[in-house]
Design an enzyme around this catalytic site. Structure first.
Site, PDB file in Angstrom:
ATOM      1  CG  HIS A   1      43.485 -43.083   6.826  1.00  0.00           C
ATOM      2  ND1 HIS A   1      42.764 -43.487   7.926  1.00  0.00           N
ATOM      3  CD2 HIS A   1      43.790 -44.237   6.157  1.00  0.00           C
ATOM      4  CE1 HIS A   1      42.635 -44.811   7.931  1.00  0.00           C
ATOM      5  NE2 HIS A   1      43.261 -45.292   6.881  1.00  0.00           N
TER       6      HIS A   1
ATOM      7  CG  ASP B   1      46.009 -34.995  14.201  1.00  0.00           C
ATOM      8  OD1 ASP B   1      47.219 -35.227  14.007  1.00  0.00           O
ATOM      9  OD2 ASP B   1      45.339 -35.600  15.059  1.00  0.00           O
TER      10      ASP B   1
ATOM     11  CB  CYS C   1      41.088 -27.912 -10.196  1.00  0.00           C
ATOM     12  SG  CYS C   1      42.712 -28.374 -10.791  1.00  0.00           S
TER      13      CYS C   1
ATOM     14  CB  CYS D   1      43.974 -32.791 -13.240  1.00  0.00           C
ATOM     15  SG  CYS D   1      44.195 -31.364 -12.173  1.00  0.00           S
TER      16      CYS D   1
HETATM   17  P1  OAD Z   1      38.680 -44.873  16.386  1.00  0.00           P
HETATM   18  O1  OAD Z   1      37.794 -43.768  16.819  1.00  0.00           O
HETATM   19  O2  OAD Z   1      38.082 -46.010  15.646  1.00  0.00           O
HETATM   20  O3  OAD Z   1      39.432 -45.480  17.645  1.00  0.00           O
HETATM   21  C1  OAD Z   1      40.049 -44.674  18.604  1.00  0.00           C
HETATM   22  C2  OAD Z   1      40.649 -45.582  19.651  1.00  0.00           C
HETATM   23  O4  OAD Z   1      41.374 -44.761  20.560  1.00  0.00           O
HETATM   24  C3  OAD Z   1      39.638 -46.367  20.468  1.00  0.00           C
HETATM   25  O5  OAD Z   1      40.033 -47.732  20.508  1.00  0.00           O
HETATM   26  C4  OAD Z   1      39.697 -45.736  21.867  1.00  0.00           C
HETATM   27  O6  OAD Z   1      39.510 -46.690  22.904  1.00  0.00           O
HETATM   28  C5  OAD Z   1      41.109 -45.206  21.883  1.00  0.00           C
HETATM   29  N1  OAD Z   1      41.327 -44.036  22.744  1.00  0.00           N
HETATM   30  C6  OAD Z   1      40.443 -43.063  23.105  1.00  0.00           C
HETATM   31  N2  OAD Z   1      41.054 -42.136  23.847  1.00  0.00           N
HETATM   32  C7  OAD Z   1      42.350 -42.516  23.966  1.00  0.00           C
HETATM   33  C8  OAD Z   1      43.505 -41.960  24.609  1.00  0.00           C
HETATM   34  N3  OAD Z   1      43.423 -40.793  25.273  1.00  0.00           N
HETATM   35  N4  OAD Z   1      44.685 -42.621  24.527  1.00  0.00           N
HETATM   36  C9  OAD Z   1      44.763 -43.784  23.844  1.00  0.00           C
HETATM   37  N5  OAD Z   1      43.718 -44.362  23.219  1.00  0.00           N
HETATM   38  C10 OAD Z   1      42.531 -43.737  23.272  1.00  0.00           C
HETATM   39  O7  OAD Z   1      39.864 -44.180  15.553  1.00  0.00           O
HETATM   40  P2  OAD Z   1      40.875 -44.857  14.523  1.00  0.00           P
HETATM   41  O8  OAD Z   1      41.252 -46.220  14.941  1.00  0.00           O
HETATM   42  O9  OAD Z   1      41.947 -43.860  14.290  1.00  0.00           O
HETATM   43  O10 OAD Z   1      39.226 -43.031   8.671  1.00  0.00           O
HETATM   44  O11 OAD Z   1      39.962 -44.940  13.239  1.00  0.00           O
HETATM   45  C11 OAD Z   1      40.529 -45.358  12.034  1.00  0.00           C
HETATM   46  C12 OAD Z   1      39.894 -44.636  10.890  1.00  0.00           C
HETATM   47  O12 OAD Z   1      38.473 -44.709  10.986  1.00  0.00           O
HETATM   48  C13 OAD Z   1      40.164 -43.142  10.855  1.00  0.00           C
HETATM   49  O13 OAD Z   1      41.397 -42.821  10.254  1.00  0.00           O
HETATM   50  C14 OAD Z   1      39.027 -42.630  10.029  1.00  0.00           C
HETATM   51  C15 OAD Z   1      37.906 -43.406  10.693  1.00  0.00           C
HETATM   52  O14 OAD Z   1      36.780 -43.593   9.934  1.00  0.00           O
HETATM   53  C16 OAD Z   1      38.685 -42.352   7.687  1.00  0.00           C
HETATM   54  O15 OAD Z   1      38.068 -41.311   7.836  1.00  0.00           O
HETATM   55  C17 OAD Z   1      38.935 -42.963   6.345  1.00  0.00           C
END
Ligand code: OAD
Length: 240
Positions: A115, A100, A143, A126
């Site tokens: 990511h 983001d 493209c 390409c």
């Molecule tokens: P997740 O959705 O798996 O995890 C989000 C985490 O943030 C959870 O453990 C929540 O408890 C925590 N959380 C929620 N609200 C919060 C807040 N206000 N402050 C702090 N923590 C909070 O997201 P990611 O770990 O980022 O990849 O997921 C990893 C990857 O999985 C993403 O980059 C994406 C997804 O599939 C791809 O799309 C390849």
């Protein structure tokens, strides 16, 4: 909140942050997992793989357009801002799984996007890449080489950009403190970064309202949101 490890933190020269969707949750961007997570209502295999894109490019493109609109309307929250402010007091590197761009908008100058980025698109064939900052076409554009352009993000089954990942490991291996905020730590290889940090005897701090599957490895787990915990942590460095 940080009393137990305050003295160790004060000596820290380099702080690495590993962030995930949770850090942007308080900016109005949904996380992936959990009750309100995107993957509860959407099937990642139909939206976030190269096969899904080739099967139905319009569907995937529209889903990314919706997310772009949500993200472009969002602003950094106190968590992103606190991380940016910490650069005034210490060496800081941000290793984010988020696409983001909110860390950069908040002012963080050293951000590695593990990511990819939602503002970037690239050719499926390409090496062409470009940024789309305002206009959203209904269909993925073509493209100059004639092939279809796709979001420049890492999808399931794909490797991370190798240069970015190698740099991330170097930072993880050389930090004194790693602060893991807003990630479930279930997605590999980003979830191995704390292991690299531990090899350097770094202090591991997790900021997450919920437990993660690496909670047991943490020196400190702060069970609140990142917009609450991070300003408090940064103020501790300021009061050194
Ligand atoms: P997740 O959705 O798996 O995890 C989000 C985490 O943030 C959870 O453990 C929540 O408890 C925590 N959380 C929620 N609200 C919060 C807040 N206000 N402050 C702090 N923590 C909070 O997201 P990611 O770990 O980022 O990849 O997921 C990893 C990857 O999985 C993403 O980059 C994406 C997804 O599939 C791809 O799309 C390849």
């Amino acid at each position: 909140m940080f009393d137990s490890i305050k003295d160790q933190l004060k000596k820290a020269k380099k702080i690495a942050f590993v962030t995930g969707a949770g850090i942007s949750q308080e900016s109005g961007i949904p996380t992936f997992r959990g009750n309100d997570g995107l993957w509860r209502n959407y099937d990642p295999m139909k939206l976030a793989t190269i096969d899904a894109f080739y099967d139905n490019p319009k569907l995937v493109w529209e889903w990314y357009n919706e997310r772009r609109q949500n993200i472009f309307a969002a602003e950094p929250n106190l968590g992103h801002k606190a991380i940016a402010e910490l650069e005034n007091f210490s060496e800081v590197i941000v290793l984010t799984q988020n696409i983001d761009g909110l860390h950069q908008i908040a002012g963080s100058s050293k951000v590695l996007e593990l990511h990819g980025s939602i503002v970037k698109i690239k050719c499926t064939v390409c090496n062409y890449k470009e940024e789309i900052l305002t206009e959203f076409s209904d269909m993925p554009p073509l493209c100059k080489c004639g092939n279809i352009l796709r979001p420049d993000v890492v999808w399931f089954g794909e490797g991370l950009p190798q240069d970015v990942w190698e740099e991330a490991i170097i930072h993880a291996n050389s930090c004194d403190v790693m602060i893991i905020a807003g990630t479930s730590l279930v997605v590999s290889p980003a979830n191995t970064l704390p292991i690299y940090a531990k090899q350097n005897n770094a202090i591991l701090i997790e900021i997450n309202p919920d437990e993660t599957n690496m909670t047991e490895d943490m020196d400190l787990s702060i069970r609140t949101t990142s917009a609450t915990a991070l300003p408090e942590l940064v103020s501790m460095f300021k009061n050194n």
